[in-house]
Motif scaffolding. Structure first.
Motif, PDB file in Angstrom:
ATOM      1  N   ARG A   1       0.815  -1.214   0.000  1.00  0.00           N
ATOM      2  CA  ARG A   1       0.000   0.000   0.000  1.00  0.00           C
ATOM      3  C   ARG A   1       0.850   1.265   0.000  1.00  0.00           C
ATOM      4  N   ALA A   2       1.635   1.460   1.038  1.00  0.00           N
ATOM      5  CA  ALA A   2       2.437   2.679   1.167  1.00  0.00           C
ATOM      6  C   ALA A   2       3.574   2.673   0.144  1.00  0.00           C
TER       7      ALA A   2
ATOM      8  N   ASP B   1      -3.567   4.757  -1.356  1.00  0.00           N
ATOM      9  CA  ASP B   1      -3.627   5.448  -0.081  1.00  0.00           C
ATOM     10  C   ASP B   1      -2.973   4.553   0.970  1.00  0.00           C
ATOM     11  N   PRO B   2      -1.957   5.044   1.679  1.00  0.00           N
ATOM     12  CA  PRO B   2      -1.239   4.178   2.620  1.00  0.00           C
ATOM     13  C   PRO B   2      -2.111   3.610   3.737  1.00  0.00           C
ATOM     14  N   GLU B   3      -3.194   4.316   4.078  1.00  0.00           N
ATOM     15  CA  GLU B   3      -4.051   3.866   5.175  1.00  0.00           C
ATOM     16  C   GLU B   3      -5.124   2.890   4.705  1.00  0.00           C
ATOM     17  N   THR B   4      -5.805   3.222   3.618  1.00  0.00           N
ATOM     18  CA  THR B   4      -6.949   2.417   3.177  1.00  0.00           C
ATOM     19  C   THR B   4      -6.609   1.421   2.082  1.00  0.00           C
TER      20      THR B   4
END
Length: 305
Positions: free
Chosen positions: A30-31, A56-59
């Protein structure tokens, strides 16, 4: 036509994609740091090219954030592992229509439509060696989602890529996409020694049966370079098919999450398996510098100031 098997083959690793796979496997990066590390591991396993989206690094949701692309690009370039960087330019052409009786207004969730310059902004900022050009509009598996790439949009984006000195990798999801790509070359928008990825088995584009695949292969001009892939359990079968047909190969978590039944894959493992298939067929896996020479690419340094 008789088969003309490839004897020198490059592998592209499509490391994350933009599909809704982020919660189906813990190995989908992701990140930017995770994507870069996965890309570098794939390169060490034998991938000459890494094809990257950002999330998106979070989602884990697909993103067009220029800062994420810049971080990813610099991390890959600053590593001690050489690899050709291929960034997507496929974002920003998504429409999700409303109900079949009331298609407008389109749904805000999933719709992402922007202009040509904005779609190529991260390419202009990061200057990868390659970026993708999805050469047509297409229905996807989802009921009301359309990937939108009009002739005018493709002409504009293709010319921007050429002017930037970034090689367009034509993404051909069906025969008409190849037809239009040849028109872009005829108009001088793309260079004659074009690069094309044959995208097989993506609903509702070209099905991945071998008759359709060979029809696609036979439509690729002799002076072009092609690669091919299919999805899921057919990914490795298409490694062999692409080599037999005279092309190169793509594997990675963008297209397939599984190493075998019940075993989730990592990108480097898919590359290792593809490299073994290529080698066992009597072909040689070539590296990034040979790919640059073959495709006329120029390696760029990190953009960190």
């Amino acid at each position: 036509m008789p088969l003309k098997m490839s004897r020198e083959v490059f592998i592209t690793a499509a490391v994350t994609g933009s599909g809704s796979t982020q919660d189906r496997s813990p190995h989908v990066p992701r990140a930017p740091k995770e994507i870069a590390e996965s890309a570098i591991a794939a390169a060490k396993a034998g991938a000459a090219i890494v094809h990257c989206h950002v999330r998106d690094p979070e989602t884990g949701a697909p993103s067009r954030d220029l800062a994420l692309y810049r971080e990813l690009t610099d991390r890959v370039r600053d590593s001690d592992t050489d690899v050709v960087l291929n960034l997507t330019a496929g974002m920003g052409g998504d429409i999700v229509f409303g109900d079949v009786e009331a298609p407008f207004p389109v749904k805000e969730s999933g719709t992402d439509m922007i202009g040509a310059t904005q779609r190529v902004a991260h390419v202009a900022d990061c200057l990868p060696e390659i970026c993708t050009l999805d050469c047509g509009t297409m229905n996807f598996a989802e009921a009301d989602y359309v990937m939108t790439n009009t002739p005018g949009m493709l002409r504009a984006m293709g010319q921007m890529m050429t002017d930037l000195g970034v090689k367009a990798e034509i993404e051909a999801f069906d025969t008409g996409h190849l037809w239009f790509a040849k028109q872009l070359v005829a108009e001088g928008i793309l260079e004659p020694n074009a690069l094309v990825q044959l995208c097989m088995g993506v609903p509702w584009g070209a099905p991945n049966d071998l008759n359709t695949f060979m029809a696609m292969v036979n439509a690729v001009p002799e002076e072009w370079t092609f690669s091919a892939f299919s999805l899921g359990r057919d990914q490795m079968a298409y490694v062999a098919a692409a080599v037999l047909a005279g092309g190169n190969v793509r594997v990675g978590l963008e297209d397939n999450l599984w190493l075998e039944k019940g075993v989730l894959a990592e990108n480097y493992q898919l590359v290792e398996r593809a490299a073994a298939i290529v080698s066992n067929m009597g072909a040689r896996v070539i590296g990034p510098q040979e790919v640059r020479e073959k495709l006329g690419l120029t390696k760029r340094a990190s953009l960190v100031k």
